[in-house]
Design a protein around this motif. Sequence first.
Motif, PDB file in Angstrom:
ATOM      1  N   LYS A 174       7.947  11.597   7.264  1.00 22.21           N
ATOM      2  CA  LYS A 174       7.274  11.062   6.086  1.00 22.21           C
ATOM      3  C   LYS A 174       8.296  10.399   5.178  1.00 22.21           C
ATOM      4  CE  LYS A 174       3.369  14.288   5.748  1.00 22.21           C
ATOM      5  NZ  LYS A 174       2.679  15.267   4.863  1.00 22.21           N
ATOM      6  N   GLY A 175       7.925   9.272   4.590  1.00 24.83           N
ATOM      7  CA  GLY A 175       8.840   8.577   3.692  1.00 24.83           C
ATOM      8  C   GLY A 175       8.151   7.385   3.067  1.00 24.83           C
ATOM      9  N   TYR A 176       8.911   6.300   2.935  1.00 20.02           N
ATOM     10  CA  TYR A 176       8.394   5.108   2.255  1.00 20.02           C
ATOM     11  C   TYR A 176       8.713   3.849   3.052  1.00 20.02           C
ATOM     12  CZ  TYR A 176       7.860   8.257  -1.696  1.00 20.02           C
ATOM     13  OH  TYR A 176       7.488   9.308  -2.497  1.00 20.02           O
ATOM     14  N   LEU A 177       7.757   2.929   3.047  1.00 20.99           N
ATOM     15  CA  LEU A 177       7.948   1.591   3.604  1.00 20.99           C
ATOM     16  C   LEU A 177       8.191   0.658   2.440  1.00 20.99           C
ATOM     17  CD1 LEU A 177       7.874  -0.420   5.983  1.00 20.99           C
ATOM     18  CD2 LEU A 177       5.398  -0.594   5.612  1.00 20.99           C
ATOM     19  N   LYS A 178       9.281  -0.110   2.514  1.00 19.41           N
ATOM     20  CA  LYS A 178       9.670  -0.942   1.380  1.00 19.41           C
ATOM     21  C   LYS A 178       9.970  -2.369   1.821  1.00 19.41           C
ATOM     22  CE  LYS A 178      13.146  -1.287  -2.314  1.00 19.41           C
ATOM     23  NZ  LYS A 178      14.387  -0.718  -2.880  1.00 19.41           N
ATOM     24  N   LEU A 179       9.432  -3.315   1.076  1.00 15.37           N
ATOM     25  CA  LEU A 179       9.745  -4.731   1.252  1.00 15.37           C
ATOM     26  C   LEU A 179       9.999  -5.309  -0.127  1.00 15.37           C
ATOM     27  CD1 LEU A 179      10.048  -7.358   2.789  1.00 15.37           C
ATOM     28  CD2 LEU A 179       7.558  -7.628   2.722  1.00 15.37           C
ATOM     29  N   LEU A 195      10.248  -5.402  -3.680  1.00 14.39           N
ATOM     30  CA  LEU A 195       9.762  -4.505  -4.729  1.00 14.39           C
ATOM     31  C   LEU A 195       8.454  -3.807  -4.357  1.00 14.39           C
ATOM     32  CD1 LEU A 195      10.474  -6.725  -7.868  1.00 14.39           C
ATOM     33  CD2 LEU A 195      11.899  -4.906  -6.903  1.00 14.39           C
ATOM     34  N   VAL A 196       7.936  -4.110  -3.164  1.00  8.73           N
ATOM     35  CA  VAL A 196       6.689  -3.490  -2.707  1.00  8.73           C
ATOM     36  C   VAL A 196       7.025  -2.236  -1.910  1.00  8.73           C
ATOM     37  CG1 VAL A 196       4.577  -3.810  -1.375  1.00  8.73           C
ATOM     38  CG2 VAL A 196       5.594  -5.744  -2.602  1.00  8.73           C
ATOM     39  N   THR A 197       6.479  -1.093  -2.354  1.00  9.86           N
ATOM     40  CA  THR A 197       6.765   0.180  -1.708  1.00  9.86           C
ATOM     41  C   THR A 197       5.469   0.967  -1.538  1.00  9.86           C
ATOM     42  OG1 THR A 197       8.945   0.257  -2.756  1.00  9.86           O
ATOM     43  CG2 THR A 197       8.117   2.306  -1.824  1.00  9.86           C
ATOM     44  N   CYS A 198       5.342   1.663  -0.401  1.00 12.13           N
ATOM     45  CA  CYS A 198       4.176   2.517  -0.184  1.00 12.13           C
ATOM     46  C   CYS A 198       4.573   3.722   0.661  1.00 12.13           C
ATOM     47  CB  CYS A 198       3.054   1.740   0.499  1.00 12.13           C
ATOM     48  SG  CYS A 198       3.484   1.094   2.123  1.00 12.13           S
ATOM     49  N   PRO A 199       3.958   4.878   0.418  1.00 13.79           N
ATOM     50  CA  PRO A 199       4.250   6.071   1.221  1.00 13.79           C
ATOM     51  C   PRO A 199       3.638   5.935   2.610  1.00 13.79           C
ATOM     52  CG  PRO A 199       2.511   6.533  -0.358  1.00 13.79           C
ATOM     53  CD  PRO A 199       2.990   5.151  -0.664  1.00 13.79           C
ATOM     54  N   VAL A 200       4.404   6.313   3.628  1.00 11.35           N
ATOM     55  CA  VAL A 200       3.943   6.204   5.010  1.00 11.35           C
ATOM     56  C   VAL A 200       4.282   7.478   5.772  1.00 11.35           C
ATOM     57  CG1 VAL A 200       4.077   3.675   5.154  1.00 11.35           C
ATOM     58  CG2 VAL A 200       6.101   5.053   5.666  1.00 11.35           C
ATOM     59  N   GLN A 201       3.645   7.622   6.922  1.00 12.37           N
ATOM     60  CA  GLN A 201       3.957   8.720   7.827  1.00 12.37           C
ATOM     61  C   GLN A 201       4.090   8.164   9.247  1.00 12.37           C
ATOM     62  OE1 GLN A 201       0.705  11.464   7.529  1.00 12.37           O
ATOM     63  NE2 GLN A 201      -0.792  10.058   8.407  1.00 12.37           N
ATOM     64  N   MET A 202       4.875   8.848  10.049  1.00 13.25           N
ATOM     65  CA  MET A 202       5.178   8.354  11.390  1.00 13.25           C
ATOM     66  C   MET A 202       4.870   9.444  12.409  1.00 13.25           C
ATOM     67  SD  MET A 202       8.754   6.576  12.562  1.00 13.25           S
ATOM     68  CE  MET A 202       9.726   8.071  12.764  1.00 13.25           C
ATOM     69  N   ILE A 250      12.152   3.161   4.818  1.00 14.99           N
ATOM     70  CA  ILE A 250      12.266   2.072   5.799  1.00 14.99           C
ATOM     71  C   ILE A 250      12.262   0.778   5.002  1.00 14.99           C
ATOM     72  CG2 ILE A 250      11.246   0.994   7.830  1.00 14.99           C
ATOM     73  CD1 ILE A 250       9.765   3.638   8.331  1.00 14.99           C
ATOM     74  N   ASP A 251      13.438   0.277   4.706  1.00 13.23           N
ATOM     75  CA  ASP A 251      13.589  -0.925   3.884  1.00 13.23           C
ATOM     76  C   ASP A 251      13.734  -2.124   4.815  1.00 13.23           C
ATOM     77  OD1 ASP A 251      14.075  -2.824   1.999  1.00 13.23           O
ATOM     78  OD2 ASP A 251      15.769  -1.808   1.054  1.00 13.23           O
ATOM     79  N   ILE A 252      12.684  -2.955   4.898  1.00 17.27           N
ATOM     80  CA  ILE A 252      12.716  -4.110   5.806  1.00 17.27           C
ATOM     81  C   ILE A 252      13.675  -5.159   5.250  1.00 17.27           C
ATOM     82  CG2 ILE A 252      11.359  -5.847   7.009  1.00 17.27           C
ATOM     83  CD1 ILE A 252       8.902  -4.144   6.567  1.00 17.27           C
ATOM     84  N   SER A 253      14.767  -5.356   5.957  1.00 15.49           N
ATOM     85  CA  SER A 253      15.809  -6.271   5.483  1.00 15.49           C
ATOM     86  C   SER A 253      15.773  -7.628   6.174  1.00 15.49           C
ATOM     87  CB  SER A 253      17.187  -5.641   5.693  1.00 15.49           C
ATOM     88  OG  SER A 253      17.388  -5.335   7.073  1.00 15.49           O
ATOM     89  N   THR A 254      15.179  -7.672   7.381  1.00 18.27           N
ATOM     90  CA  THR A 254      15.205  -8.902   8.177  1.00 18.27           C
ATOM     91  C   THR A 254      13.888  -9.054   8.923  1.00 18.27           C
ATOM     92  OG1 THR A 254      17.593  -8.583   8.511  1.00 18.27           O
ATOM     93  CG2 THR A 254      16.491 -10.172   9.942  1.00 18.27           C
TER      94      THR A 254
END
Length: 268
Positions: A8-13, A15-22, A93-97
């Motif tokens: 469990k954590g966060y998906l980030k793009l 400034l957009v962030t949301c809690p996610v689970q895997m 999970i900070d999407i960088s590319t």
Amino acid sequence: MAVRPYWKGYLKLSLVTCPVQMMPATSDEEKVRFHTLNRATQNRVISHYVDAVTGHEVKEDDQVKGYQRAEDEYVMLEDDELENVALDSTKTIDISTFAPRDSVEWIWFDTPYFLSPNDPVGQEAFSVIREAMEAKRVVGISRLVISRRERAVLLEPRGKGIILWTLRYGDEVRDEKAYFEDIGNEKADSDMMPLVQQLIEKKTQDWNPKIVVDPVQDRLLDIINARKKQLKKPQKGKAKSPASEPSNVINIMDALRKSVAAETRPRK
């Protein structure tokens, strides 16, 4: 039965962030597993760590990770040092590319996971990120700590969710040229091609998970069930005569024609 989230954590793009689970996309829980037993007592055998020189058992508090730098020389690392290596990617999970989906070859894909929103409030942000990637036909590249190792991961839109693939490390992927370069440039025989294509057409069917069942698993279960029910006692069977080995010298055209004929022949 609901599957418990693996992470469990966060998906980030940006400034957009949301809690996610895997959750793992695959499972091996149905596989037959064995324990090692003491034949005499039928008790389980327990393994212990022992000192390779003294032979004495090493208690858990005295066990430490070590990196070998030379023969009989190690660099020791404590658990807290290992856990603090990549804190930023343990919970986010900070999407960088982003990259075109077709640009990432299959050989880099390792383990799949299902990524979904973990909170109704974050579903809108999750949907925006997923649909934007789908519209652009791209996948996201990020990093995530899994089992104390930071892994490169790929995020691919799929239906209402996202498939997260862990990617192999660069030193794990071998160059295919080293294995294919010795293959000759001989063109396929024009007379054989129609026969092979006809065989392929006869054997083509829609994908079905039953195509990849595990026959060994089924046989093991049969043996286990037979032992559990104790329906039959072991019987001495006659020794089977060894099967004759097929000859390697064959006429390819004859074999293809026979194969096509066998596939074309009406089945009873």
